[in-house]
Write a protein that holds these residues in place. Structure first.
Motif, PDB file in Angstrom:
ATOM      1  N   LEU A  20       0.826  -1.194   0.000  1.00 20.17           N
ATOM      2  CA  LEU A  20       0.000   0.000   0.000  1.00 20.17           C
ATOM      3  C   LEU A  20       0.864   1.248   0.000  1.00 20.17           C
ATOM      4  O   LEU A  20       0.551   2.229  -0.672  1.00 20.17           O
ATOM      5  CB  LEU A  20      -0.916   0.009   1.221  1.00 20.17           C
ATOM      6  N   LYS A  59       2.350   2.448  -3.241  1.00 15.73           N
ATOM      7  CA  LYS A  59       1.472   3.049  -4.227  1.00 15.73           C
ATOM      8  C   LYS A  59       1.531   4.572  -4.174  1.00 15.73           C
ATOM      9  O   LYS A  59       1.450   5.166  -3.114  1.00 15.73           O
ATOM     10  CB  LYS A  59       0.060   2.565  -3.927  1.00 15.73           C
ATOM     11  N   ASN A  60       1.613   5.133  -5.293  1.00 11.71           N
ATOM     12  CA  ASN A  60       1.709   6.578  -5.374  1.00 11.71           C
ATOM     13  C   ASN A  60       0.316   7.172  -5.566  1.00 11.71           C
ATOM     14  O   ASN A  60      -0.241   7.165  -6.653  1.00 11.71           O
ATOM     15  CB  ASN A  60       2.622   6.940  -6.553  1.00 11.71           C
ATOM     16  N   ILE A  61      -0.225   7.673  -4.445  1.00 11.79           N
ATOM     17  CA  ILE A  61      -1.601   8.153  -4.487  1.00 11.79           C
ATOM     18  C   ILE A  61      -1.755   9.333  -5.431  1.00 11.79           C
ATOM     19  O   ILE A  61      -2.703   9.443  -6.195  1.00 11.79           O
ATOM     20  CB  ILE A  61      -2.086   8.509  -3.066  1.00 11.79           C
ATOM     21  N   GLN A  75      -0.064   9.988  -8.112  1.00 12.16           N
ATOM     22  CA  GLN A  75      -0.036   9.571  -9.510  1.00 12.16           C
ATOM     23  C   GLN A  75      -1.362   8.933  -9.902  1.00 12.16           C
ATOM     24  O   GLN A  75      -1.887   9.156 -10.989  1.00 12.16           O
ATOM     25  CB  GLN A  75       1.106   8.576  -9.718  1.00 12.16           C
ATOM     26  N   GLU A  76      -1.903   8.163  -8.973  1.00 12.88           N
ATOM     27  CA  GLU A  76      -3.167   7.485  -9.252  1.00 12.88           C
ATOM     28  C   GLU A  76      -4.257   8.508  -9.529  1.00 12.88           C
ATOM     29  O   GLU A  76      -4.996   8.399 -10.500  1.00 12.88           O
ATOM     30  CB  GLU A  76      -3.525   6.596  -8.061  1.00 12.88           C
ATOM     31  N   SER A  77      -4.347   9.515  -8.664  1.00  9.06           N
ATOM     32  CA  SER A  77      -5.360  10.568  -8.827  1.00  9.06           C
ATOM     33  C   SER A  77      -5.209  11.268 -10.156  1.00  9.06           C
ATOM     34  O   SER A  77      -6.179  11.550 -10.855  1.00  9.06           O
ATOM     35  CB  SER A  77      -5.214  11.607  -7.714  1.00  9.06           C
ATOM     36  N   ILE A  79      -3.784  10.144 -12.944  1.00 10.39           N
ATOM     37  CA  ILE A  79      -4.194   9.289 -14.066  1.00 10.39           C
ATOM     38  C   ILE A  79      -5.707   9.231 -14.144  1.00 10.39           C
ATOM     39  O   ILE A  79      -6.296   9.350 -15.214  1.00 10.39           O
ATOM     40  CB  ILE A  79      -3.598   7.862 -13.898  1.00 10.39           C
ATOM     41  N   PHE A  80      -6.349   9.079 -12.962  1.00 10.70           N
ATOM     42  CA  PHE A  80      -7.803   8.955 -12.928  1.00 10.70           C
ATOM     43  C   PHE A  80      -8.463  10.209 -13.509  1.00 10.70           C
ATOM     44  O   PHE A  80      -9.342  10.125 -14.371  1.00 10.70           O
ATOM     45  CB  PHE A  80      -8.256   8.706 -11.488  1.00 10.70           C
ATOM     46  N   ARG A 125      -8.095  10.332 -17.202  1.00  9.12           N
ATOM     47  CA  ARG A 125      -9.002   9.415 -17.905  1.00  9.12           C
ATOM     48  C   ARG A 125     -10.450   9.940 -17.911  1.00  9.12           C
ATOM     49  O   ARG A 125     -11.187   9.768 -18.868  1.00  9.12           O
ATOM     50  CB  ARG A 125      -8.960   8.028 -17.243  1.00  9.12           C
ATOM     51  N   VAL A 152      -0.408   1.894 -10.024  1.00  9.28           N
ATOM     52  CA  VAL A 152      -0.939   2.368 -11.297  1.00  9.28           C
ATOM     53  C   VAL A 152       0.211   2.747 -12.202  1.00  9.28           C
ATOM     54  O   VAL A 152       1.257   3.172 -11.708  1.00  9.28           O
ATOM     55  CB  VAL A 152      -1.864   3.590 -11.097  1.00  9.28           C
ATOM     56  N   LEU A 197     -10.335   3.396 -16.542  1.00  9.17           N
ATOM     57  CA  LEU A 197     -10.148   4.488 -15.583  1.00  9.17           C
ATOM     58  C   LEU A 197      -8.910   4.268 -14.729  1.00  9.17           C
ATOM     59  O   LEU A 197      -8.315   5.213 -14.212  1.00  9.17           O
ATOM     60  CB  LEU A 197     -11.385   4.635 -14.696  1.00  9.17           C
TER      61      LEU A 197
END
Lengths: 616, 364
Positions: free
Chosen positions: A4, A7-9, A11-13, A15-16, A19, B130, B173
């Motif tokens: 956990l 994970k790069n929060i 970066q995730e945000s 990308i999301f 998208r 991700v 997504l």
């Protein structure tokens, strides 16, 4: 946890969000295209579609095809269509509806149900539509309404065709009946072809021949105005009526069978051996198929269904009974075919039989014993001991294989729905259903048609026909011919010649058939009373099948039949065919709890034979 | 986002979304009243379903995302078990085995999968880095493929495709790389002709009819022609409520269910259509916004996917009724008559509300 943290929060945000923006763009483009398309329809082509919408005045009204008629072999109408009259109201022409209901009530009488249903419909439909207020008017009501018609503008008598069965109960189990299409049926039916049809065949021939009987729907193209009123009929495509069916059933023989069976529960089946044509098929008690046409009340249906007499149950096709001694001629053929018995081999019958090392007695119906019995006598006098020993020597495998050739244990393939297959036991069957191995004792009782084995009366008649034809079988059928009422062209449904299905030499067939002749015509035959005074030669075999296993009492106590209650009395069976050479009719009779086959079932068969031989 | 902390928010309700949904449902009831020949009982029955659905939505909204995350594999597993049960004990309707009869209610387990599949894929990707690796995408595709194949076998190709789409949106997504998307798309293009061979005749017929409706004016093409006449004759302003001749005289088939959009277009015109699409767009955008504001990968992916799935339903239905897409039997969300899809959709919005309003509780 460590994964956990990896994970790069952020970066995730990112990308999301990225998208989502892509998705939004695609969405805007797609909605844009859709909006452009709709704008094209609604703004650019608006004129064009408005014209088409105004011209869109041609409505198509389906017309139901008249259902095919069903006739007997001798041309008697068994199922027809009768006009039924109903009273319909056009609200906008009828004036004050409450007043109308009161006035109509005083003229023809309306039930409160009819009134409330009508009022509900009025709210639901448009003012210019016809709304039925009363179905099934009788002549008296029509007359009374006609006299007063001037008082009721906007009220009309209309006609539709309703199925009816002039003979009611007598052919119910063959014809079946039609009923209102239910939701489940509506789902698989051809919607277009059934768009005007309200009823469908539920059982019997009505069900099995539904596609032929129904016919093809017709259409009426009508012009309607902007309010939906019919202005004129533009085109009429008449419906194609369903095909008429001609049954192989002989009305008079059927009536004879009903009369002969009387008020006893049971079944009678008569087949023409050379063609497989079913000449008569009776199951008693019966019901009136007319009850089902316009819906039977839940109460009435429950009564029919719960009745201990089971009138809805088709005993001829679905009743499964142990064949009892009627199985013996078939097994005697097996003995000859496999060479287990010669015609002159003797078995000693002391009145009982025991397996080695088993205490149990297997009794012959003749407690005194038959003495030395050969093959022919074993049939004529129906010696049980002979068949106990024969069954042991044949073994269940050979018994099964040979009896299967006659069609026992599977449906005959008659053109009626819901046929039962009976049960022809085998080693595999027992292992599969009971997970037990086969015991020799079970072969013994199978040898006299008891134990697991079950046959339907229809199967028994078909097997008897096959036997009478020296092992040749024609597939049984109830419908002999169809006729297209428009072209008048008739089509034979089943014209296949009989096929050799059971192996055996002619000598052996003759021997068995001669023995069956002596059952009814010989001096010592078990059914000599049945054959007494016959003006033609015929062959038969009695059978009595146990409902209650008293006879297999270990100590072999004497059985007192008078003490057995009626519902546990033996079933009486009888098979017969005539004449001996070139047989024209084969019959099976089962009388439930009738006691002895020779005494109760035999005379029924004799009456049918007498009638048929005298008239054909 | 502290400004939106009002009373509703405390009860985990998103006011703008709730208002928009209720507005849409009300429009639906109005159109239904007209489409059903002014039958009050049908409108009442639909109102009750809306009530049940909204209640279910508000209950779901109370459940924190953490709990939903924990339940996800169980919900998915149950759905798979039910789909297999349908294969064996299912009630056959319209030639397909989709319904499970539980005595007190009949339902289609495939409907559960419309939510359970995106939930499961989001659950799987929740603790993965991700963008997802090739391996993770393949696992995700398998999670999608199992229920899709089970549903397609029923056979219910339409629902299978929609369920597959919902699962695929999650992968999209989550940042599935463009080249993987391209490869999947390419496989789809190659696979489509193969699909033609497994399709039933009636399904083929629908696609052929779409390209040339005039060829079969009294059969399958009739729907589309009549529906286009209704839409086109509606014009800019529409013929007015209860005044659509195409609708009222029964020229539009299935006009309370799949083709209700044609009734709407005829009676409310292009302006009405713009209002309706705007309302749908508002709901979708609001959900995407809520998805972005929610916390945790699971919440992001699930809510985003549900929003995009909702868009798909709207687009497919409108496209099919206006003759641009084949007739696949997708109802117009929240407007068409019928309970199953309505309740499923509202429960999905419940999940979105939960994800948005519970975000402080799972802050890291």
């Amino acid at each position: 946890m460590s994964r956990l943290i990896l994970k790069n929060i952020g970066q995730e945000s990112q990308i999301f969000s990225h998208r989502i923006v892509v998705a939004l763009c695609v969405m805007v483009i797609l909605f844009g295209v859709l909006a452009l398309h709709l704008a094209n329809l609604q703004i650019v082509q608006h004129e064009h579609f408005t014209t088409r919408s105004k011209d869109n005045r041609v409505n198509i009204i389906p017309i139901p095809p008249p259902r095919g008629l069903i006739f007997s072999r001798d041309g008697v109408l068994l199922a027809g269509n009768r006009p039924a009259f109903s009273l319909e109201v056009v609200p906008e022409q009828a004036g004050d509806l409450d007043e109308l209901v009161v006035n109509l009530n005083s003229v023809i009488g309306l039930t409160s149900e009819e009134i409330s249903r009508f009022k509900k419909e009025v709210k639901r439909r448009r003012k210019f539509e016809k709304i039925p207020i009363k179905y099934e008017l009788n002549e008296d009501e029509i007359a009374r309404f006609s006299v007063n018609r001037y008082r009721f503008p906007g009220v009309n008598v209309t006609t539709r065709l309703v199925r009816y069965y002039p003979h009611g109960k007598e052919f119910a189990h063959v014809l079946g009946y039609v009923g209102r299409i239910n939701e489940r049926e509506a789902k698989w039916l051809d919607k277009a072809n059934y768009s005007a049809t309200t009823h469908i065949g539920k059982t019997g021939i009505e069900n099995a021949y539904e596609p032929l009987l129904h016919g093809k729907v017709g259409y009426q193209q009508v012009e309607i105005n902007a309010q939906g009123r019919i202005i004129r009929v533009l085109k009429r495509e008449p419906p194609l009526p369903g095909h008429d069916l001609y049954l192989t059933l002989d009305t008079k023989l059927q009536m004879k069978a009903i009369e002969a069976l009387g008020e006893r529960r049971g079944a009678v089946v008569a087949i023409e051996p050379a063609t497989g044509a079913v000449l008569a098929m009776v199951s008693y008690p019966s019901y009136d198929p007319n009850w089902f046409v316009d819906g039977i009340s839940a109460e009435q249906y429950r009564e029919l269904n719960d009745s201990p007499d089971q009138p809805l149950f088709n005993r001829a096709l679905q009743g499964q009974y142990p064949p009892g001694s009627t199985i013996k001629p078939f097994l005697a053929m097996a003995a000859r075919y496999y060479g287990v018995r010669d015609a002159h081999d003797h078995t000693w019958c002391p009145g009982w039989f025991r397996l080695p090392n088993v205490r149990r007695y297997y009794r012959c119906w003749n407690k005194a014993g038959h003495g030395a019995v050969d093959l022919k006598r074993s049939i004529v006098e129906s010696c049980d001991v002979y068949y106990y020993e024969l069954a042991l020597d044949l073994g269940i495998d050979r018994m099964h294989d040979y009896l299967a050739q006659f069609g026992f244990g599977r449906v005959t393939g008659v053109d009626l729905a819901g046929e039962e297959s009976g049960l022809l036991p085998s080693r595999e069957w027992k292992l599969k259903t009971k997970n037990l191995s086969w015991y020799p004792g079970e072969s013994l009782i199978t040898g006299i048609g008891q134990g697991y084995m079950l046959v339907t009366p229809f199967q028994l008649a078909s097997a008897t026909a096959t036997l009478s034809m020296h092992g040749h079988r024609a597939v049984p059928h109830v419908v002999g011919q169809t006729e297209d009422p428009v072209t008048g062209k008739s089509g034979d449904l089943l014209s296949e010649p009989p096929e050799k299905v059971v192996s055996g030499s002619n000598e052996d067939w003759d021997l068995i058939i001669e023995a069956m002749r002596d059952v009814v015509l010989g001096k010592r035959g078990t059914a000599r009373k049945v054959g007494a005074g016959a003006f033609y030669e015929f062959a038969g075999k009695t059978g009595t099948s146990q409902v209650f296993g008293l006879e297999q009492n270990e100590e072999g106590e004497v059985r007192d039949k008078s003490k057995i209650p009626a519902h546990l009395q033996d079933h009486a069976l009888f098979i017969a065919f005539a004449p001996i050479n070139n047989p024209e009719i084969a019959i099976a009779v089962v009388v439930e709890h009738g006691g002895s086959g020779g005494r109760t079932a035999g005379p029924v068969a004799r009456k049918l034979l007498d009638y048929y031989m005298a008239h054909h | 986002m502290k400004t939106s902390r009002n009373l509703f928010f405390r009860f985990h309700i998103d006011t703008p979304l709730l208002v928009a949904l209720l507005l849409l449902c009300s429009i639906g009831l109005l159109v239904l009243y007209s489409a059903s020949d002014q039958k009050v009982e049908i409108v009442l029955r639909q109102s009750i379903r809306i009530g049940v659905g909204v209640l279910g939505m508000l209950i779901i909204a109370q459940i924190p995302m953490r709990t939903i995350l924990r339940w996800t594999p169980w919900v998915f597993g149950l759905g798979i078990v039910l789909l297999i049960a349908v294969m064996f004990f299912g009630y056959t309707g319209k030639g397909a085995q989709r319904w499970l009869d539980l005595r007190f209610l009949k339902f289609q387990p495939s409907e559960i999968m419309k939510i359970a599949v995106p939930m499961m894929v989001a659950w799987y990707l929740n603790d993965k880095p991700v963008p997802p690796s090739l391996f993770q995408i393949i696992v995700g595709l398998i999670l999608i493929a199992v229920p899709v194949v089970l549903i397609a076998r029923q056979p219910d190709l339409g629902t299978a495709i929609l369920v597959g789409t919902a699962g695929f949106y999650v992968l999209f997504l989550a940042g599935m790389r463009w080249r993987y998307l391209a490869v999947t798309g390419l496989l789809g293009v190659i696979g489509a002709p193969l699909l033609w061979y497994v399709m039933k005749d009636y399904q083929k017929q629908r696609i052929l009819t779409m390209f040339n409706p005039e060829k079969d004016p009294l059969g399958a093409g009739y729907h589309i022609i009549q529906s286009k006449i209704a839409i086109g004759s509606g014009g800019l302003f529409g013929k007015g409520w209860l005044n659509g001749t195409q609708s009222q005289l029964g020229f539009i088939p299935e006009r309370t269910t799949d083709f209700i959009f044609a009734v709407f277009c005829e009676e409310f015109g292009f302006l009405g259509v713009l209002v309706l699409i705007t309302l749908y767009v508002f709901i979708i955008v609001r959900c995407l916004y809520m998805a972005r504001e929610a916390q945790g990968t699971f919440a992001h992916l699930l809510c985003g996917s549900l929003a995009l799935t909702f868009f798909t339903y709207v687009f497919v239905n409108m496209g099919m009724v206006s003759g641009q897409l084949p007739v696949v039997g997708v109802p117009l969300p929240l407007i068409s008559y019928g309970g199953t899809s309505l309740v499923t959709l509202l429960l999905g919005f419940g999940l979105v509300m939960s994800a948005y309003t519970h975000r402080d509780l799972i802050a890291r």
